[in-house]
Design a protein around this motif. Structure first.
Motif, PDB file in Angstrom:
ATOM      1  N   PHE A 101      -2.633   7.597  -0.227  1.00  0.00           N
ATOM      2  CA  PHE A 101      -2.147   6.676   0.801  1.00  0.00           C
ATOM      3  C   PHE A 101      -3.311   5.817   1.293  1.00  0.00           C
ATOM      4  O   PHE A 101      -3.171   4.625   1.509  1.00  0.00           O
ATOM      5  N   HIS A 105      -2.293   3.085  -2.530  1.00  0.00           N
ATOM      6  CA  HIS A 105      -0.890   3.231  -2.150  1.00  0.00           C
ATOM      7  C   HIS A 105       0.074   2.736  -3.231  1.00  0.00           C
ATOM      8  O   HIS A 105       1.142   3.308  -3.420  1.00  0.00           O
ATOM      9  N   ARG A 109       2.882   5.075  -5.093  1.00  0.00           N
ATOM     10  CA  ARG A 109       4.300   4.705  -5.164  1.00  0.00           C
ATOM     11  C   ARG A 109       4.835   4.769  -6.596  1.00  0.00           C
ATOM     12  O   ARG A 109       5.954   5.203  -6.833  1.00  0.00           O
TER      13      ARG A 109
END
Length: 157
Positions: A101, A105, A109
């Protein structure tokens, strides 16, 4: 040296007074993360400390969840989250989520293999709590570092 105001090195709250509406909302957000979130203390603390390392935030690095009964041994191995036997598989997944994160990120994902490991370890509700918690820690920690305020403070969550 603080980039705003004449705040003491241990004044983590004073600078928020320069923006009382947003500062108050941030305080409410933090309260929700720590007192109303559904992550257990160990998972929350490991993820928080992983973010703290990426933010280079003295406040976060020095903060301990003493009320949760976590000992210093727990905190000593944060940098070894992927391999230390003292963390559960779910805690390691949360730590990986926090790490990615903060650092990648988009890759997080798109990583189907991660999500295949994540879903058995954390419910959708916990994943949302984790994501919103990481957002608080990453954003608040970076704001503290950029403005160079509150860097000598030792808080207890």
């Amino acid at each position: 040296m603080a980039r705003i105001g004449g705040f003491a090195d241990d004044d983590i709250v004073g600078w928020l007074g320069l923006s009382p509406t947003l500062g108050g909302a941030l305080g409410s957000y933090a309260d929700a993360v720590y007192n109303r979130g559904r992550l257990d203390a160990r998972t929350r603390e490991l993820a928080r400390m992983v973010i703290a390392g990426h933010n280079e935030c003295a406040v976060c690095r020095n903060t301990r969840a003493e009320a949760s009964g976590l000992d210093e041994e727990f905190y000593l191995h944060v940098d070894d989250w992927a391999t230390w036997a003292g963390y559960t598989p779910a805690e390691r997944v949360a730590a990986e989520f926090a790490h990615r994160f903060a650092t990648d990120h988009v890759g997080l994902r798109e990583d189907e293999e991660f999500w295949e490991r994540c879903h058995p370890a954390l419910s959708d509700e916990l994943i949302v709590d984790l994501a919103l918690s990481c957002a608080l820690w990453l954003g608040q920690g970076r704001a503290l570092r950029v403005l160079d305020v509150g860097q000598a403070c030792r808080l207890t969550v």
